[in-house]
Design a protein around this motif. Structure first.
Motif, PDB file in Angstrom:
ATOM      1  N   VAL A  13      -8.102 -10.414  -4.675  1.00 40.79           N
ATOM      2  CA  VAL A  13      -6.930  -9.570  -4.467  1.00 40.79           C
ATOM      3  C   VAL A  13      -6.929  -9.138  -3.003  1.00 40.79           C
ATOM      4  O   VAL A  13      -7.915  -8.561  -2.521  1.00 40.79           O
ATOM      5  CB  VAL A  13      -6.953  -8.340  -5.397  1.00 40.79           C
ATOM      6  N   ILE A  14      -5.840  -9.459  -2.293  1.00 40.87           N
ATOM      7  CA  ILE A  14      -5.776  -9.088  -0.878  1.00 40.87           C
ATOM      8  C   ILE A  14      -4.751  -7.982  -0.614  1.00 40.87           C
ATOM      9  O   ILE A  14      -4.765  -7.381   0.452  1.00 40.87           O
ATOM     10  CB  ILE A  14      -5.480 -10.307   0.017  1.00 40.87           C
ATOM     11  N   ALA A  15      -3.876  -7.721  -1.576  1.00 43.70           N
ATOM     12  CA  ALA A  15      -2.895  -6.649  -1.404  1.00 43.70           C
ATOM     13  C   ALA A  15      -2.332  -6.240  -2.751  1.00 43.70           C
ATOM     14  O   ALA A  15      -2.186  -7.068  -3.648  1.00 43.70           O
ATOM     15  CB  ALA A  15      -1.756  -7.092  -0.489  1.00 43.70           C
ATOM     16  N   ILE A  16      -2.055  -4.952  -2.865  1.00 40.68           N
ATOM     17  CA  ILE A  16      -1.348  -4.413  -4.027  1.00 40.68           C
ATOM     18  C   ILE A  16      -0.276  -3.479  -3.479  1.00 40.68           C
ATOM     19  O   ILE A  16      -0.588  -2.410  -2.945  1.00 40.68           O
ATOM     20  CB  ILE A  16      -2.289  -3.648  -4.985  1.00 40.68           C
ATOM     21  N   ASP A  17       0.968  -3.914  -3.546  1.00 46.72           N
ATOM     22  CA  ASP A  17       2.086  -3.104  -3.064  1.00 46.72           C
ATOM     23  C   ASP A  17       2.663  -2.358  -4.252  1.00 46.72           C
ATOM     24  O   ASP A  17       3.391  -2.933  -5.063  1.00 46.72           O
ATOM     25  CB  ASP A  17       3.151  -3.993  -2.402  1.00 46.72           C
ATOM     26  N   GLU A  18       2.304  -1.079  -4.354  1.00 42.02           N
ATOM     27  CA  GLU A  18       2.666  -0.282  -5.516  1.00 42.02           C
ATOM     28  C   GLU A  18       4.066   0.298  -5.411  1.00 42.02           C
ATOM     29  O   GLU A  18       4.450   0.809  -4.363  1.00 42.02           O
ATOM     30  CB  GLU A  18       1.662   0.858  -5.706  1.00 42.02           C
ATOM     31  N   GLY A  19       4.799   0.216  -6.517  1.00 49.32           N
ATOM     32  CA  GLY A  19       6.100   0.864  -6.639  1.00 49.32           C
ATOM     33  C   GLY A  19       6.017   1.909  -7.729  1.00 49.32           C
ATOM     34  O   GLY A  19       4.934   2.198  -8.252  1.00 49.32           O
ATOM     35  N   ALA A  20       7.148   2.461  -8.104  1.00 44.69           N
ATOM     36  CA  ALA A  20       7.170   3.493  -9.143  1.00 44.69           C
ATOM     37  C   ALA A  20       6.818   2.913 -10.507  1.00 44.69           C
ATOM     38  O   ALA A  20       6.117   3.550 -11.300  1.00 44.69           O
ATOM     39  CB  ALA A  20       8.548   4.147  -9.188  1.00 44.69           C
ATOM     40  N   VAL A  21       7.281   1.695 -10.790  1.00 52.34           N
ATOM     41  CA  VAL A  21       7.080   1.086 -12.103  1.00 52.34           C
ATOM     42  C   VAL A  21       6.238  -0.185 -12.024  1.00 52.34           C
ATOM     43  O   VAL A  21       5.392  -0.423 -12.875  1.00 52.34           O
ATOM     44  CB  VAL A  21       8.452   0.755 -12.757  1.00 52.34           C
ATOM     45  N   ALA A  23       4.136  -3.337  -9.460  1.00 48.85           N
ATOM     46  CA  ALA A  23       3.387  -3.603  -8.233  1.00 48.85           C
ATOM     47  C   ALA A  23       3.443  -5.100  -7.955  1.00 48.85           C
ATOM     48  O   ALA A  23       3.506  -5.909  -8.883  1.00 48.85           O
ATOM     49  CB  ALA A  23       1.934  -3.164  -8.381  1.00 48.85           C
ATOM     50  N   ILE A  24       3.418  -5.453  -6.684  1.00 50.63           N
ATOM     51  CA  ILE A  24       3.286  -6.852  -6.293  1.00 50.63           C
ATOM     52  C   ILE A  24       1.830  -7.047  -5.906  1.00 50.63           C
ATOM     53  O   ILE A  24       1.325  -6.396  -4.984  1.00 50.63           O
ATOM     54  CB  ILE A  24       4.219  -7.214  -5.127  1.00 50.63           C
ATOM     55  N   VAL A  25       1.162  -7.918  -6.649  1.00 50.71           N
ATOM     56  CA  VAL A  25      -0.261  -8.193  -6.422  1.00 50.71           C
ATOM     57  C   VAL A  25      -0.374  -9.549  -5.746  1.00 50.71           C
ATOM     58  O   VAL A  25       0.174 -10.540  -6.232  1.00 50.71           O
ATOM     59  CB  VAL A  25      -1.047  -8.197  -7.756  1.00 50.71           C
ATOM     60  N   VAL A  34      -1.826 -18.167  -0.891  1.00 53.15           N
ATOM     61  CA  VAL A  34      -1.759 -16.842  -1.507  1.00 53.15           C
ATOM     62  C   VAL A  34      -0.697 -16.890  -2.596  1.00 53.15           C
ATOM     63  O   VAL A  34       0.417 -17.370  -2.372  1.00 53.15           O
ATOM     64  CB  VAL A  34      -1.401 -15.760  -0.467  1.00 53.15           C
ATOM     65  N   MET A  35      -1.050 -16.397  -3.771  1.00 53.79           N
ATOM     66  CA  MET A  35      -0.085 -16.308  -4.873  1.00 53.79           C
ATOM     67  C   MET A  35       0.219 -14.837  -5.100  1.00 53.79           C
ATOM     68  O   MET A  35      -0.656 -13.985  -4.931  1.00 53.79           O
ATOM     69  CB  MET A  35      -0.654 -16.937  -6.141  1.00 53.79           C
ATOM     70  N   SER A  36       1.451 -14.547  -5.472  1.00 54.09           N
ATOM     71  CA  SER A  36       1.811 -13.160  -5.758  1.00 54.09           C
ATOM     72  C   SER A  36       2.458 -13.063  -7.126  1.00 54.09           C
ATOM     73  O   SER A  36       3.065 -14.024  -7.606  1.00 54.09           O
ATOM     74  CB  SER A  36       2.746 -12.605  -4.682  1.00 54.09           C
ATOM     75  N   ASN A  53     -11.210  -7.163  -5.216  1.00 53.96           N
ATOM     76  CA  ASN A  53     -11.668  -7.618  -6.539  1.00 53.96           C
ATOM     77  C   ASN A  53     -11.386  -9.099  -6.734  1.00 53.96           C
ATOM     78  O   ASN A  53     -10.414  -9.632  -6.204  1.00 53.96           O
ATOM     79  CB  ASN A  53     -10.924  -6.887  -7.662  1.00 53.96           C
ATOM     80  N   ASP A  54     -12.233  -9.768  -7.525  1.00 58.26           N
ATOM     81  CA  ASP A  54     -11.922 -11.111  -7.993  1.00 58.26           C
ATOM     82  C   ASP A  54     -10.875 -10.988  -9.092  1.00 58.26           C
ATOM     83  O   ASP A  54     -10.884 -10.029  -9.867  1.00 58.26           O
ATOM     84  CB  ASP A  54     -13.163 -11.795  -8.577  1.00 58.26           C
ATOM     85  N   ALA A  55      -9.965 -11.958  -9.146  1.00 57.91           N
ATOM     86  CA  ALA A  55      -8.936 -11.976 -10.183  1.00 57.91           C
ATOM     87  C   ALA A  55      -8.433 -13.406 -10.326  1.00 57.91           C
ATOM     88  O   ALA A  55      -8.699 -14.255  -9.475  1.00 57.91           O
ATOM     89  CB  ALA A  55      -7.783 -11.038  -9.828  1.00 57.91           C
ATOM     90  N   TYR A  56      -7.720 -13.658 -11.402  1.00 57.72           N
ATOM     91  CA  TYR A  56      -7.122 -14.967 -11.648  1.00 57.72           C
ATOM     92  C   TYR A  56      -5.612 -14.873 -11.552  1.00 57.72           C
ATOM     93  O   TYR A  56      -5.023 -13.938 -12.093  1.00 57.72           O
ATOM     94  CB  TYR A  56      -7.476 -15.484 -13.045  1.00 57.72           C
ATOM     95  N   ALA A  57      -4.999 -15.836 -10.894  1.00 61.79           N
ATOM     96  CA  ALA A  57      -3.551 -16.019 -10.952  1.00 61.79           C
ATOM     97  C   ALA A  57      -3.346 -17.093 -12.013  1.00 61.79           C
ATOM     98  O   ALA A  57      -3.859 -18.205 -11.894  1.00 61.79           O
ATOM     99  CB  ALA A  57      -3.013 -16.477  -9.602  1.00 61.79           C
ATOM    100  N   VAL A  58      -2.644 -16.756 -13.066  1.00 60.12           N
ATOM    101  CA  VAL A  58      -2.427 -17.680 -14.182  1.00 60.12           C
ATOM    102  C   VAL A  58      -0.940 -17.997 -14.243  1.00 60.12           C
ATOM    103  O   VAL A  58      -0.103 -17.100 -14.314  1.00 60.12           O
ATOM    104  CB  VAL A  58      -2.895 -17.058 -15.518  1.00 60.12           C
ATOM    105  N   VAL A  59      -0.615 -19.297 -14.206  1.00 58.79           N
ATOM    106  CA  VAL A  59       0.778 -19.724 -14.187  1.00 58.79           C
ATOM    107  C   VAL A  59       1.091 -20.491 -15.464  1.00 58.79           C
ATOM    108  O   VAL A  59       0.419 -21.458 -15.795  1.00 58.79           O
ATOM    109  CB  VAL A  59       1.060 -20.637 -12.966  1.00 58.79           C
TER     110      VAL A  59
END
Length: 70
Positions: A13-21, A23-25, A34-36, A53-59
Motif C-alpha cells: 500500500v503506497i497511498a490511502i486517500d480518505e474521503g467521508a465514505v 477511500a482510494i487505495v 500501481v493499481m488503485s 502494509n502488504d496487500a493484494y489487489a484482486v481483479v
C-alpha cells in the motif's frame, strides 16, 4: 486466502486517500505498476490498511475493454 478470482497481485500500500465514505487505495505491485481501488472507509478500517502494509489487489471483471490510439 483462497478466491475464485485469478488475477491476484501482491504488493505494498503506497497511498490511502480518505474521503467521508470511501477511500482510494493505491497498491504498488512492482515493475513500476500501481493499481488503485475505491473501497469503503469501513473496509479500510476492517482490513487495518495502512501505508506500507502488504496487500493484494484482486481483479474479477465480467468484461474488459480494449482500445487503441488512432
Amino acid at each position: 486466502m483462497k478466491l475464485s478470482a485469478r488475477n491476484q497481485f501482491k504488493g505494498k500500500v503506497i497511498a490511502i486517500d480518505e474521503g467521508a465514505v470511501n477511500a482510494i487505495v493505491k497498491i504498488d505491485i512492482g515493475g513500476g505498476n500501481v493499481m488503485s481501488a475505491t473501497i469503503s472507509m469501513a473496509a479500510v478500517k476492517e482490513l487495518g490498511l495502512k501505508v506500507g502494509n502488504d496487500a493484494y489487489a484482486v481483479v474479477k471483471a465480467t468484461s474488459v475493454m480494449v482500445g487503441i490510439d488512432e
